[in-house]
Design a protein around this motif. Structure first.
Motif, PDB file in Angstrom:
ATOM      1  N   LYS A 184      43.996  49.765  39.911  1.00  0.00           N
ATOM      2  CA  LYS A 184      42.981  48.795  40.311  1.00  0.00           C
ATOM      3  C   LYS A 184      41.662  48.976  39.561  1.00  0.00           C
ATOM      4  O   LYS A 184      41.035  48.003  39.158  1.00  0.00           O
ATOM      5  CB  LYS A 184      42.759  48.908  41.822  1.00  0.00           C
ATOM      6  N   GLY A 196      41.562  45.694  37.673  1.00  0.00           N
ATOM      7  CA  GLY A 196      41.019  44.809  38.699  1.00  0.00           C
ATOM      8  C   GLY A 196      40.430  43.512  38.214  1.00  0.00           C
ATOM      9  O   GLY A 196      40.687  42.461  38.787  1.00  0.00           O
ATOM     10  N   ASP A 197      39.640  43.540  37.134  1.00  0.00           N
ATOM     11  CA  ASP A 197      39.003  42.306  36.661  1.00  0.00           C
ATOM     12  C   ASP A 197      39.480  41.912  35.253  1.00  0.00           C
ATOM     13  O   ASP A 197      38.819  41.143  34.569  1.00  0.00           O
ATOM     14  CB  ASP A 197      37.486  42.431  36.703  1.00  0.00           C
ATOM     15  N   ARG A 213      45.425  39.652  33.648  1.00  0.00           N
ATOM     16  CA  ARG A 213      46.224  39.840  34.871  1.00  0.00           C
ATOM     17  C   ARG A 213      46.965  38.570  35.256  1.00  0.00           C
ATOM     18  O   ARG A 213      46.411  37.482  35.223  1.00  0.00           O
ATOM     19  CB  ARG A 213      45.308  40.197  36.035  1.00  0.00           C
ATOM     20  N   ASP A 255      47.493  47.020  41.196  1.00  0.00           N
ATOM     21  CA  ASP A 255      46.706  47.096  42.424  1.00  0.00           C
ATOM     22  C   ASP A 255      46.676  48.492  43.049  1.00  0.00           C
ATOM     23  O   ASP A 255      46.103  48.674  44.129  1.00  0.00           O
ATOM     24  CB  ASP A 255      47.232  46.092  43.452  1.00  0.00           C
ATOM     25  N   ASP A 301      45.589  52.247  43.986  1.00  0.00           N
ATOM     26  CA  ASP A 301      44.247  52.813  44.171  1.00  0.00           C
ATOM     27  C   ASP A 301      43.893  53.858  43.123  1.00  0.00           C
ATOM     28  O   ASP A 301      42.718  54.151  42.924  1.00  0.00           O
ATOM     29  CB  ASP A 301      44.118  53.421  45.571  1.00  0.00           C
TER      30      ASP A 301
END
Length: 146
Positions: A118, A122-123, A127, A139, A141
Motif C-alpha cells: 500500500k 497506493g497512489d 493501478r 493493498d 499493509d
C-alpha cells in the motif's frame, strides 16, 4: 540536461521567496507521519532526494538567484527543518543526479515492484490498469504482509 528525450517532471512548490542578494528560500511541507526517533535528514535523503534536486535546479535555472536553500518541513516536527543548500556551481551535479534517476524511464523500462504494498502502490496511476499487480498485493499493509 535539456534534450528531446528528457522526461517532463512536475511538482508543486509550497513556498518560494526570492530576494535579490540572498539565497532563494524554497519550503516543501511534508505531511508524512514521523515518530519522535525518526531521523528526518535520512528520511528526506531516502524519499525526497530527486524532488530536492529537481526543485533546486528549477530555482537556479528559472531565476536570478545565485543560491537556494531547499527546506523540507515535516508538519509533525516543524521545529526540525531539513535544509540543503545549493549554488549555481551545483547545477551540473544536480543535472547528473536527475539524469541518472530518469535513466530507466528514458530507456522505456517500467519494472513492476518486486515487493508491492500500500505504501508504494497506493497512489500509483498504473493501478488497476497498466500494472499487473493484483489488488490483494498492492493493498497489503507492508511489503512482507501475507
Amino acid at each position: 540536461a535539456d534534450s528531446p528525450s528528457a522526461p517532463m517532471l512536475t511538482g508543486i512548490i509550497d513556498a518560494l521567496e526570492i530576494t535579490q542578494g540572498l539565497p532563494a528560500l524554497l519550503v516543501d511541507y511534508k505531511t508524512d507521519g514521523v515518530r519522535p526517533g525518526d531521523d528526518l535528514e535520512q528520511k528526506v535523503a531516502a524519499s525526497y532526494a530527486v524532488q530536492r534536486a529537481l526543485y533546486a535546479l528549477a530555482v537556479l535555472r528559472g531565476s536570478e538567484a545565485e543560491a537556494v536553500d531547499v527546506v523540507h518541513l515535516f508538519l509533525e516536527r516543524p521545529e526540525e527543518p531539513v535544509t540543503a543548500s545549493f549554488t549555481r556551481a551545483d547545477v551540473p551535479a544536480l543535472e547528473q543526479q536527475l539524469s541518472e534517476a530518469a535513466a530507466g524511464l528514458v530507456a522505456g523500462e517500467f519494472p513492476v515492484a518486486s515487493e508491492p504494498w500500500k505504501g508504494l502502490c497506493g497512489d500509483c496511476p498504473g493501478r488497476g490498469g497498466l500494472c499487473p499487480v493484483p489488488p490483494e498485493l498492492a493493498d497489503r499493509d507492508s511489503p512482507s504482509a501475507e
